[in-house]
Design an enzyme around this catalytic site. Structure first.
Site, short mmCIF file in Angstrom:
data_model
loop_
_atom_site.label_atom_id
_atom_site.label_comp_id
_atom_site.label_asym_id
_atom_site.label_seq_id
_atom_site.Cartn_x
_atom_site.Cartn_y
_atom_site.Cartn_z
N CYS A 135 -56.26 23.45 5.10
CA CYS A 135 -56.09 22.62 6.30
C CYS A 135 -55.58 21.23 5.92
O CYS A 135 -56.36 20.37 5.49
CB CYS A 135 -57.41 22.52 7.06
SG CYS A 135 -57.28 21.50 8.54
N CYS A 138 -57.05 18.43 8.13
CA CYS A 138 -58.44 18.05 7.80
C CYS A 138 -58.49 17.26 6.48
O CYS A 138 -59.22 16.29 6.37
CB CYS A 138 -59.33 19.28 7.62
SG CYS A 138 -59.02 20.62 8.76
N ASP A 139 -57.74 17.70 5.47
CA ASP A 139 -57.95 17.18 4.12
C ASP A 139 -56.80 16.32 3.58
O ASP A 139 -56.94 15.73 2.50
CB ASP A 139 -58.16 18.36 3.14
CG ASP A 139 -59.40 19.17 3.51
OD1 ASP A 139 -60.33 18.58 4.08
OD2 ASP A 139 -59.43 20.39 3.24
#
Ligand code: NAP
Length: 312
Positions: A135, A138-139
């Site tokens: 992701c 997200c990261d």
């Protein structure tokens, strides 16, 4: 036991569009979503091919808008509620949640989506969460001014590689062939991005680590070149998706790749069970097709309920 007209399993674009159509037709409607509503788009930075948003829209915002619209028509979105079993129950279906609650639904729409495929190479499991991610939204911010690699050559890999250039100093895009699968206009933008370096015709032999985190990739060549070691801080894997059919696989017919077979209107092989979105064998896997198929599935589920009432 709790009863509902239409139970929708999965709160991505297919499930939320189905909920909008079902609730708007005044059928009681619950969407069971094991996480937060929105589906895969909430982990997508920017959606630019959903009509009505000429400048594009963030995946998170589009997911929120779809959720709000379904709720405004009366659908209940039950987040963080996993359905763990579906079984035929008289003329209806009995759903069981992870907490053991039971719900009777007169028709069910499966919109469980898909999960990212694993590479299946040494180091993948060991370094997940320690530099290996699925992701970018997200990261990505964890890799500011770092060097990362994206593996894959489809729409997801190329779009996420471009997103990662907002943070990383360099993004290696590693593809096993010498031509990308991604849509041409996405490719053009990728090739124009100076932070992206293509690694063509390379496959992954191993994810290597040091001090408990990712250190780089051991790459093989499909063109007879020697193996190379690519030092990296992070690795993002986008090598396709697998349909999430654990719930439905025993009730409905699947195709040879494991996707739920549906007819033109979203009927599965089990009467009263419908499916829409990435979990189905529909070829085009986009937000717009998921939403459209969700609407069709809801329309057919409503008709099924009406016919059931008339036949009793
Ligand atoms: P995809 O289109 O199936 O592409 C997967 C990519 O990973 C392919 O390039 C494939 O290589 C490569 N690959 C597969 N297994 C591999 C392995 N073991 N090692 C190395 N590489 C491997 O998957 P996706 O990009 O996740 O997209 C899934 C669906 O969602 C598609 O229908 C896509 O169009 C859609 N999607 C659309 C958008 C958008 O419209 N903006 C964004 C994201 C996703 P080969 O090319 O050699 O097979």
């Amino acid at each position: 036991m709790e009863q509902v007209d239409i139970a929708i399993i999965g709160g991505g674009p297919a499930g939320l569009a189905a909920a909008l159509y079902s609730a708007r037709a005044r059928a009681s409607t619950i969407v069971f979503e094991q996480g937060i509503p929105g589906g895969q788009i909430v982990t997508t930075d920017w959606v630019e091919n959903y009509p009505g948003f000429p400048a594009g829209v963030s995946g998170q915002e589009l997911g929120d808008l779809m959720t709000k619209q379904a709720e405004e028509f009366g659908a209940e979105i039950r987040s963080f509620t996993a359905i763990t079993a579906i079984e035929p129950y008289d003329l209806d279906f009995k759903l069981t949640t992870g907490e053991g609650d039971e719900i009777i639904a007169r028709a069910v729409i499966l919109a469980t989506g898909a999960v990212p495929k694993k590479l299946g190479v040494p180091g993948e499991a060991e370094f997940t969460g320690r530099g290996v991610s699925w992701c970018a939204t997200c990261d990505g911010a964890l890799f500011r001014e770092k060097v990362v690699a994206v593996i894959g050559g489809g729409d997801a890999a190329v779009e996420e590689a471009m997103f990662l250039t907002k943070f990383a100093s360099k993004v290696h895009l590693i593809h096993r062939r010498d031509e990308l699968r991604a849509t041409k206009c996405i490719q053009e933008r990728c090739f124009a991005n100076e932070k992206i370096e293509m690694q063509w015709s390379r496959t992954i032999k191993e994810i290597k680590g040091a001090d408990g985190k990712v250190a780089g990739l051991e790459l093989a060549s499909t063109k007879g070149e020697p193996d190379v070691f690519l030092p990296l801080d992070g690795i993002f894997i986008f090598v396709g998706i697998d349909p999430a059919t654990a719930l439905a696989g025993e009730l409905v017919e699947l195709d040879e790749k494991g996707y739920i077979k549906i007819d033109h209107d979203g009927r599965t092989s089990w009467p009263g069970l419908y499916a829409a979105g990435d979990v189905t064998d529909s070829e085009l896997k986009q937000v717009i097709t998921a939403a459209a198929k969700g609407a069709s599935a809801a329309f057919e589920a409503l008709r099924f309920i009406d016919e059931k009432v008339c036949s009793i």
